[in-house]
Design a protein around this motif. Structure first.
Motif, PDB file in Angstrom:
ATOM      1  N   VAL A  84       0.871  -1.182   0.000  1.00 57.52           N
ATOM      2  CA  VAL A  84       0.000   0.000   0.000  1.00 57.52           C
ATOM      3  C   VAL A  84       0.907   1.230   0.000  1.00 57.52           C
ATOM      4  O   VAL A  84       2.072   1.133   0.336  1.00 57.52           O
ATOM      5  N   HIS A  85       0.366   2.359  -0.413  1.00 59.52           N
ATOM      6  CA  HIS A  85       1.140   3.612  -0.453  1.00 59.52           C
ATOM      7  C   HIS A  85       2.333   3.521  -1.406  1.00 59.52           C
ATOM      8  O   HIS A  85       3.393   4.089  -1.150  1.00 59.52           O
ATOM      9  N   ARG A 122       7.068  11.825   3.499  1.00 58.22           N
ATOM     10  CA  ARG A 122       6.610  11.183   2.249  1.00 58.22           C
ATOM     11  C   ARG A 122       5.083  11.194   2.207  1.00 58.22           C
ATOM     12  O   ARG A 122       4.416  10.745   3.134  1.00 58.22           O
ATOM     13  N   GLY A 157       1.163   8.858   9.402  1.00 57.06           N
ATOM     14  CA  GLY A 157      -0.253   9.205   9.422  1.00 57.06           C
ATOM     15  C   GLY A 157      -0.856   9.320   8.042  1.00 57.06           C
ATOM     16  O   GLY A 157      -0.235   8.990   7.031  1.00 57.06           O
ATOM     17  N   ASN A 158      -2.076   9.794   8.022  1.00 54.27           N
ATOM     18  CA  ASN A 158      -2.817  10.013   6.779  1.00 54.27           C
ATOM     19  C   ASN A 158      -3.397  11.419   6.779  1.00 54.27           C
ATOM     20  O   ASN A 158      -3.333  12.125   7.790  1.00 54.27           O
ATOM     21  N   ALA A 168      -6.092  -4.603  13.509  1.00 49.19           N
ATOM     22  CA  ALA A 168      -5.101  -4.843  12.449  1.00 49.19           C
ATOM     23  C   ALA A 168      -5.290  -6.195  11.766  1.00 49.19           C
ATOM     24  O   ALA A 168      -4.888  -6.368  10.609  1.00 49.19           O
ATOM     25  N   ILE A 231      -3.862   9.782  13.738  1.00 49.29           N
ATOM     26  CA  ILE A 231      -5.039   8.904  13.830  1.00 49.29           C
ATOM     27  C   ILE A 231      -5.189   8.235  15.195  1.00 49.29           C
ATOM     28  O   ILE A 231      -6.109   8.545  15.930  1.00 49.29           O
ATOM     29  N   VAL A 346      13.069   4.989   1.626  1.00 46.55           N
ATOM     30  CA  VAL A 346      12.766   5.397   2.996  1.00 46.55           C
ATOM     31  C   VAL A 346      11.793   4.385   3.604  1.00 46.55           C
ATOM     32  O   VAL A 346      10.878   3.899   2.943  1.00 46.55           O
ATOM     33  N   GLY A 367      -1.104  -3.748  15.899  1.00 40.80           N
ATOM     34  CA  GLY A 367      -0.768  -4.591  14.748  1.00 40.80           C
ATOM     35  C   GLY A 367       0.237  -3.906  13.837  1.00 40.80           C
ATOM     36  O   GLY A 367       1.136  -4.543  13.277  1.00 40.80           O
ATOM     37  N   TYR A 372       5.268  -3.031   9.937  1.00 39.62           N
ATOM     38  CA  TYR A 372       6.155  -2.173   9.127  1.00 39.62           C
ATOM     39  C   TYR A 372       7.584  -2.685   9.079  1.00 39.62           C
ATOM     40  O   TYR A 372       8.220  -2.701   8.028  1.00 39.62           O
ATOM     41  N   THR A 375       7.608  -5.680   6.777  1.00 41.85           N
ATOM     42  CA  THR A 375       7.506  -5.429   5.335  1.00 41.85           C
ATOM     43  C   THR A 375       8.839  -4.935   4.759  1.00 41.85           C
ATOM     44  O   THR A 375       9.201  -5.252   3.639  1.00 41.85           O
TER      45      THR A 375
HETATM   46 FE1  HDD Z   1       0.078   1.452   6.907  1.00 41.36          FE
HETATM   47  C1  HDD Z   1       2.575   1.858   4.674  1.00 41.36           C
HETATM   48  C2  HDD Z   1      -0.376   4.868   7.041  1.00 41.36           C
HETATM   49  C3  HDD Z   1      -2.667   1.013   8.944  1.00 41.36           C
HETATM   50  C4  HDD Z   1       0.756  -1.832   7.103  1.00 41.36           C
HETATM   51  N1  HDD Z   1       0.918   3.044   6.021  1.00 41.36           N
HETATM   52  C5  HDD Z   1       1.945   3.020   5.132  1.00 41.36           C
HETATM   53  C6  HDD Z   1       2.295   4.337   4.736  1.00 41.36           C
HETATM   54  C7  HDD Z   1       1.459   5.189   5.395  1.00 41.36           C
HETATM   55  C8  HDD Z   1       0.600   4.369   6.213  1.00 41.36           C
HETATM   56  C9  HDD Z   1       1.425   6.695   5.310  1.00 41.36           C
HETATM   57  C10 HDD Z   1       3.374   4.717   3.748  1.00 41.36           C
HETATM   58  C11 HDD Z   1       4.668   5.014   4.426  1.00 41.36           C
HETATM   59  C12 HDD Z   1       5.687   5.443   3.412  1.00 41.36           C
HETATM   60  O1  HDD Z   1       5.509   6.549   2.863  1.00 41.36           O
HETATM   61  O2  HDD Z   1       6.602   4.681   3.173  1.00 41.36           O
HETATM   62  N2  HDD Z   1      -1.300   2.679   7.747  1.00 41.36           N
HETATM   63  C13 HDD Z   1      -1.243   4.054   7.766  1.00 41.36           C
HETATM   64  C14 HDD Z   1      -2.231   4.556   8.682  1.00 41.36           C
HETATM   65  C15 HDD Z   1      -2.889   3.482   9.196  1.00 41.36           C
HETATM   66  C16 HDD Z   1      -2.297   2.298   8.633  1.00 41.36           C
HETATM   67  C17 HDD Z   1      -2.447   6.026   8.977  1.00 41.36           C
HETATM   68  C18 HDD Z   1      -3.999   3.432  10.202  1.00 41.36           C
HETATM   69  C19 HDD Z   1      -4.264   4.368  11.049  1.00 41.36           C
HETATM   70  N3  HDD Z   1      -0.824  -0.123   7.825  1.00 41.36           N
HETATM   71  C20 HDD Z   1      -1.917  -0.098   8.654  1.00 41.36           C
HETATM   72  C21 HDD Z   1      -2.140  -1.413   9.212  1.00 41.36           C
HETATM   73  C22 HDD Z   1      -1.156  -2.226   8.700  1.00 41.36           C
HETATM   74  C23 HDD Z   1      -0.345  -1.395   7.832  1.00 41.36           C
HETATM   75  C24 HDD Z   1      -3.236  -1.767  10.181  1.00 41.36           C
HETATM   76  C25 HDD Z   1      -0.888  -3.686   8.936  1.00 41.36           C
HETATM   77  C26 HDD Z   1      -1.356  -4.397   9.889  1.00 41.36           C
HETATM   78  N4  HDD Z   1       1.365   0.221   5.971  1.00 41.36           N
HETATM   79  C27 HDD Z   1       1.501  -1.089   6.237  1.00 41.36           C
HETATM   80  C28 HDD Z   1       2.642  -1.737   5.488  1.00 41.36           C
HETATM   81  C29 HDD Z   1       3.240  -0.540   4.720  1.00 41.36           C
HETATM   82  C30 HDD Z   1       2.326   0.606   5.121  1.00 41.36           C
HETATM   83  C31 HDD Z   1       2.295  -2.943   4.704  1.00 41.36           C
HETATM   84  C32 HDD Z   1       3.436  -0.700   3.221  1.00 41.36           C
HETATM   85  C33 HDD Z   1       4.818  -0.232   2.931  1.00 41.36           C
HETATM   86  C34 HDD Z   1       5.409   0.038   4.220  1.00 41.36           C
HETATM   87  O3  HDD Z   1       4.532  -0.242   5.214  1.00 41.36           O
HETATM   88  O4  HDD Z   1       6.531   0.445   4.432  1.00 41.36           O
HETATM   89  O5  HDD Z   1       3.543  -2.285   6.395  1.00 41.36           O
END
Ligand code: HDD
Length: 710
Positions: A84-85, A122, A157-158, A168, A231, A346, A367, A372, A375
């Motif tokens: 994602v992202h 980012r 964050g978002n 999670a 969040i 990054v 979770g 992170y 991944t």
């Molecule tokens: Fe996530 C990337 C934000 C829930 C698992 N997430 C990622 C990025 C952002 C967020 C901004 C991109 C970071 C970057 O620029 O490299 N994610 C959120 C927010 C969440 C959230 C605000 C809920 C409040 N995420 C979430 C959950 C899980 C993940 C519940 C897994 C259980 N997110 C990931 C990931 C990513 C990721 C798979 C994909 C690439 C990375 O981490 O580095 O681990």
């Protein structure tokens, strides 16, 4: 024996400055200018055009180590994109605390007002691939890496303050549903498809966040005009060890404003890099991006005083209940040198915190603390990703972790364990302290049964969705209705559409349900279907802070204005307009029918910045047409000239037509006198234009705009 950090060398004298990360990256930068072309082994290359062959028409020889090395490296250039992202853009900058920060947290970065800590931020979309469009309807990631004296703090964050799910364990399901469908990998970068709506219509806890994504928040005009949110509820720990619950906020100093949907879609084709281009270009031009950092603070004893659970990530704390206290400011002022090395590599992790910042038991956050790190092992090829230059803390790092792929640190000495006496016990632990201490988790008693369960306090799925709907202006509500109607029109299974309209929307608002049903030719739902518990009840009827209009931009700084001319334009008018725009910090772009120089009525030639179809109105915030009979005539005769105004009108943008330039309005079939359309002499037309531009959109035009075919 465990050696303590009470004698010998200390890392605590270490302090960061705004430039620490910039300087630290210097040893990794490479500039080939003036240097010889060499292999990775350092051998100079004499011929980079031809491989080594048996005769000039014969087979290539395996011996050609130069070709093999080059192609071999090329074959391995790609790494897995983020699940994602994946699509993102980033910038460097600094964070500077206000006085209020140090009272709340002992974290070193908050200690001295004005002390600058380097950051790397980012921004991203969630659904699409690395090469997808910037302006899709989606949540935007807003991830900040603070390179503090005491290590890395990642606030991941978002641009929306809530999330789709509460636990999670549901994240893989949610992501599988929203990503392009598995059988045909369609659609890219959007949620308008069956699997997303199937999932969210079966998971009512998503209703609040889905509503946010159907709002204009999901199509920001610029990264600089987005709010950011941590969040989850986090904790700040002060010097006395007192822990308080907090929600983190980024408030854009440029105000909050968004695109309109038709414009966002057109930008997919006109400029798929719209956001990243603006981020890059603005920074290059010195138009830096600024946010104020704020916290909503809840004392631990007040944890249960709200009608929602602070640990539920589908809930906000309305700002009317707990105001946001500003505790600092962030400025993004430097572009990365290399996209892959910095933006792609990054690695953020919500689990990276420093002393003075801690987690809550939000099950979504808990979770994430696992996901992170995990991944990055795959994405960046093993546990040494923290040694990649962009990920390195600026403070010294010593521990007993060793080896694995791509290890860069050359650890000296024999002891890679602790306790040890061979290296005199180094590296040693640092006791927790009010300042410069080692990390200590918040002291919390947890005494419970092991259960797979969700707290009943998480059962309210709708009250804050209703609050959000009730807090939107008429125009914003209309956009939400149109967004649901559009997305559902892309859902091929009628039973999914019906489930959304009949079983989700009426629980948010009957008005919303009725209006979406109408577009889909369905009977209007007449009653909520959810249980009383699921419907919940908010103590507020509306929260004005939830409307984008609550933080309307102040003035026209950073606005992009198209200034249309053709041969024979009034040179004096143009000079006045450009001077007035620049004086207010807006950017004037001279746009002509082609890139050929245009000649003014003073006989002087000017080179246009762009041509009509090269920089269409969707890339701009407003349009000014310069007078001059011949110029106006040429623009009026051109389909693109008329289309420029029609499209700007449709997207609720202010238009000024100076003096006889109102001829272009007439040629396009647009009114010459109406809110948001200014005519007359240059001063009068500009003043009215400026006022309308400061509002960003001419909301009163909405109904008429729908009639424009552009
Ligand atoms: Fe996530 C990337 C934000 C829930 C698992 N997430 C990622 C990025 C952002 C967020 C901004 C991109 C970071 C970057 O620029 O490299 N994610 C959120 C927010 C969440 C959230 C605000 C809920 C409040 N995420 C979430 C959950 C899980 C993940 C519940 C897994 C259980 N997110 C990931 C990931 C990513 C990721 C798979 C994909 C690439 C990375 O981490 O580095 O681990």
């Amino acid at each position: 024996m465990t050696a303590r950090n009470s004698d010998g060398p200390h890392d605590t004298d270490f302090t960061t400055s705004e430039d620490s990360k910039h300087d630290a990256l210097e040893r990794w930068r490479s500039n080939a200018k003036g240097h010889d072309l060499r292999t990775n082994q350092g051998v100079r290359i004499s011929d980079n055009q031809n491989s080594l062959k048996a005769g000039d028409r014969g087979p290539t020889l395996l011996e050609d180590f130069i070709m093999r090395e080059k192609i071999n490296h090329f074959d391995h250039e790609r790494i897995p994109e983020r699940i994602v992202h994946a699509r993102g853009a980033a910038a460097h900058g600094y964070f500077e605390p206000y006085e209020a920060a140090a009272k709340l947290s002992k974290a070193g970065l908050f200690k001295d007002p004005g002390k600058r800590t380097p950051v790397f931020v980012r921004f991203s979309t969630v659904q699409g691939a690395r090469g997808s469009n910037d302006t899709v309807r989606d949540v935007r990631g807003f991830a900040t890496k603070f390179y503090t004296d005491e290590g890395i703090w990642d606030l991941v964050g978002n641009n929306m303050p809530v999330f789709f799910i509460q636990d999670a364990i549901k994240f893989p399901d949610f992501v599988h549903a929203v990503k392009p469908e598995p059988h045909n990998e369609i659609p890219q970068g959007q949620s308008a498809h069956d699997t997303f709506w199937d999932f969210v219509s079966l998971v009512p806890e998503s209703a609040h966040m889905v509503l946010w994504t159907m709002s204009d928040r999901a199509i920001p005009r610029h990264y600089r005009s987005m709010e950011g949110f941590g969040i989850h509820t986090f904790r700040l720990i002060d010097k006395q060890g007192v822990s308080r619950f907090v929600k983190f906020h980024w408030k854009p100093l440029a105000g909050t404003y968004s695109l309109v949907w038709d414009e966002a879609q057109k930008l997919w084709g006109r400029d798929p890099d719209f956001h990243r281009r603006a981020l890059h270009d603005d920074i290059e031009n010195g138009d830096f991006l600024e946010w104020e950092f704020g916290v909503q603070v809840v004392e631990e004893e007040d944890e249960h005083k709200f009608d929602f659970d602070l640990l539920d990530p589908t809930k906000i704390i309305p700002e009317e209940l707990v105001p946001v206290t500003p505790i600092g400011k962030m400025v993004l002022n430097r572009n990365p040198d290399n996209y892959f090395a910095e933006v792609e590599q990054v690695a953020f992790n919500p689990g990276s915190v420093v002393p003075g910042i801690d987690f809550s038991n939000d099950p979504l956050l808990q979770g994430r603390l696992f996901s992170y790190l995990d991944t990055q092992m795959l994405r960046l090829g093993g546990p040494n990703f923290a040694e990649i230059p962009i990920n390195r803390p600026v403070c010294p790092v010593h521990n007993n972790q060793r080896d694995s792929f791509h290890r860069q640190t050359i650890n000296q000495g024999q002891a890679s364990y602790e306790p040890n006496s061979i290296d005199d016990g180094w590296p040693r632990e640092t006791p927790a302290a009010a300042e410069n201490g080692g990390f200590e988790s918040v002291y919390e008693r947890v005494d419970a049964h092991k259960v797979r369960a969700r707290s009943p306090s998480f059962n309210d799925h709708y009250s804050q969705a209703t609050l959000f709907w009730n807090s939107q202006s008429d125009a914003e509500q209309q956009h939400i209705v149109e967004a649901y109607a559009f997305e559902l029109s892309k859902v091929t299974r009628p039973f999914i559409r019906e489930r959304v309209v009949n079983e989700i929307l009426p629980n948010i608002s009957l008005d919303l349900a009725k209006r979406v049903a109408q577009v889909h030719g369905m009977p209007a739902p007449t009653a909520a279907t959810a249980s009383k518990e699921e419907l919940g009840k908010s103590s507020l009827d509306a929260s004005p802070a939830l409307s984008l209009l609550a933080r309307k931009p102040d003035g026209i700084k950073f606005r992009k204005v198209a200034v249309l001319v053709s041969d024979g334009f009034d040179a004096q008018q143009l000079a006045t307009v450009v001077q007035k725009l620049e004086a207010k910090g807006a950017a004037a772009t001279l746009i002509a029918p082609s890139m050929a120089p245009v000649t003014g009525d003073d006989g002087k030639q000017l080179a246009p910045d762009a041509m009509l179809n090269g920089l269409p109105s969707v890339t701009q915030d407003g349009v000014i047409v310069i007078g001059g009979a011949k110029s106006v005539e040429a623009l009026a005769a051109s389909g693109q000239g008329r289309y420029y105004l029609l499209e700007a009108y449709k997207h609720l943008k202010p238009i000024a037509a100076i003096d006889d330039a109102d001829g272009l309005l007439t040629a396009a079939g647009l009114p010459t006198s109406e809110d948001g359309i200014s005519t007359g002499d240059v001063d009068a037309a500009f003043d009215a234009f400026e006022r309308a531009l400061a509002e960003h959109r001419v909301w009163s035009r909405q109904a008429k705009a729908d009639a424009i075919p552009a």
